[in-house]
Scaffold this motif. Structure first.
Motif, PDB file in Angstrom:
ATOM      1  N   LEU A  87      -8.741  29.928  43.272  1.00  0.00           N
ATOM      2  CA  LEU A  87      -9.297  29.359  44.505  1.00  0.00           C
ATOM      3  C   LEU A  87      -9.614  27.875  44.317  1.00  0.00           C
ATOM      4  N   ASP A  88      -8.758  27.164  43.582  1.00  0.00           N
ATOM      5  CA  ASP A  88      -8.894  25.735  43.333  1.00  0.00           C
ATOM      6  C   ASP A  88     -10.188  25.393  42.599  1.00  0.00           C
ATOM      7  N   LYS A  89     -10.710  26.350  41.838  1.00  0.00           N
ATOM      8  CA  LYS A  89     -11.928  26.117  41.073  1.00  0.00           C
ATOM      9  C   LYS A  89     -11.798  26.796  39.724  1.00  0.00           C
ATOM     10  N   GLU A 133     -12.374  31.141  52.477  1.00  0.00           N
ATOM     11  CA  GLU A 133     -13.018  29.828  52.416  1.00  0.00           C
ATOM     12  C   GLU A 133     -13.332  29.449  50.973  1.00  0.00           C
ATOM     13  N   LYS A 134     -12.362  29.727  50.067  1.00  0.00           N
ATOM     14  CA  LYS A 134     -12.451  29.390  48.647  1.00  0.00           C
ATOM     15  C   LYS A 134     -13.625  30.063  47.960  1.00  0.00           C
ATOM     16  N   ARG A 135     -13.977  31.278  48.453  1.00  0.00           N
ATOM     17  CA  ARG A 135     -15.013  32.085  47.823  1.00  0.00           C
ATOM     18  C   ARG A 135     -14.443  33.471  47.561  1.00  0.00           C
ATOM     19  N   GLY A 141      -9.815  36.047  48.620  1.00  0.00           N
ATOM     20  CA  GLY A 141     -10.444  34.760  48.866  1.00  0.00           C
ATOM     21  C   GLY A 141     -10.659  34.484  50.336  1.00  0.00           C
TER      22      GLY A 141
END
Length: 249
Positions: free
Chosen positions: A21-23, A48-50, A46
């Motif tokens: 998730l880009d993290k 909203e990137k959570r 995923g």
């Protein structure tokens, strides 16, 4: 420089790094936002990137649109356009006829039955008109007006043919192949090999033998690719058994 965790904002070392998730996440920090269940790359979802688990994944709901004058105008315009397109398609396809139906055996039988019925009705109507006083049949040409009625010869009338529908072909019942029971063990032998059962099997016929996983089968004789004849060493029973339930030892 090592990145920071997306949840606890602490340094994530390569041995415990999860990139998703880009993290970057610690393996223990990569969990559901709602129930805190630890996730992995196969069961996360995923939003909203959570990360979320399958049970707590947020579901999007549609919002109701108010019937404002502008929306009503657009709705009416779309409806008019659909009517215009429908009329254009109708004008293009008008007069092209119907689609061709495949000539299957069932359709041939129905067509043949209808032809027989129409022939029977035609001759019934002709017989009624002939017996009712010489009334002209709609399918029979009329005599000219200058021909005298006395010249009409009853023997010249067409003969009355009676058509009977063709009988339905008798369909024989489909016989399923039956496995023939071996009256005596076949001569082909396995050369004294011993077999071990890898599955449980319950006899389905009188000439078969039951066994459980791990039983040793001796005196095995090969019948075909699917069946053998042998004796269960534990019980002493002899009979046929499936070849895919045992393996050579």
């Amino acid at each position: 420089m090592n990145p920071l965790c997306g949840r606890c904002n602490r340094v994530v070392y390569p041995t415990e790094k999860v990139n998703c998730l880009d993290k970057y996440w610690h393996k223990g920090c990569f969990s559901c936002e709602t129930c805190k269940m630890t996730l992995n790359m196969k069961n996360y979802k995923g939003f909203e990137k959570r990360p979320y688990c399958n049970a707590h994944y947020p579901k999007t709901n549609f919002t109701c649109v108010a019937d404002t004058p502008e929306n009503l105008r657009l709705k009416q315009q779309s409806k008019m356009q659909s009517h215009v397109l429908y009329k254009e398609e109708f004008e293009k396809n008008k007069g092209k006829g119907y689609s061709v139906v495949s000539d299957t055996p069932e359709m041939q039988r129905i067509k043949k039955t209808q032809d027989h019925i129409s022939n029977i009705k035609y001759h019934e109507e002709f017989e009624k008109s002939r017996m009712g006083g010489g009334e002209a049949h709609p399918h029979q040409p009329q005599q000219p007006s200058n021909t005298p009625s006395a010249a009409y010869q009853p023997s010249a009338a067409p003969q009355n043919y009676h058509y009977e529908p063709a009988p339905e072909p008798v369909r024989e019942p489909v016989r399923e192949p039956v496995r023939q029971a071996a009256a005596a063990p076949p001569p082909a032998s396995s050369g004294g090999k011993r077999y071990r059962a890898v599955y449980d099997y319950t006899a389905a016929d009188e000439d078969e033998v039951s066994f459980v996983d791990g039983d040793v089968i001796v005196d095995v004789q090969q019948i075909d690719e699917g069946w053998m004849y042998g004796r269960v060493e534990r019980t002493g029973q002899q009979g046929m058994l499936p070849a895919n339930y045992v393996e050579a030892v």
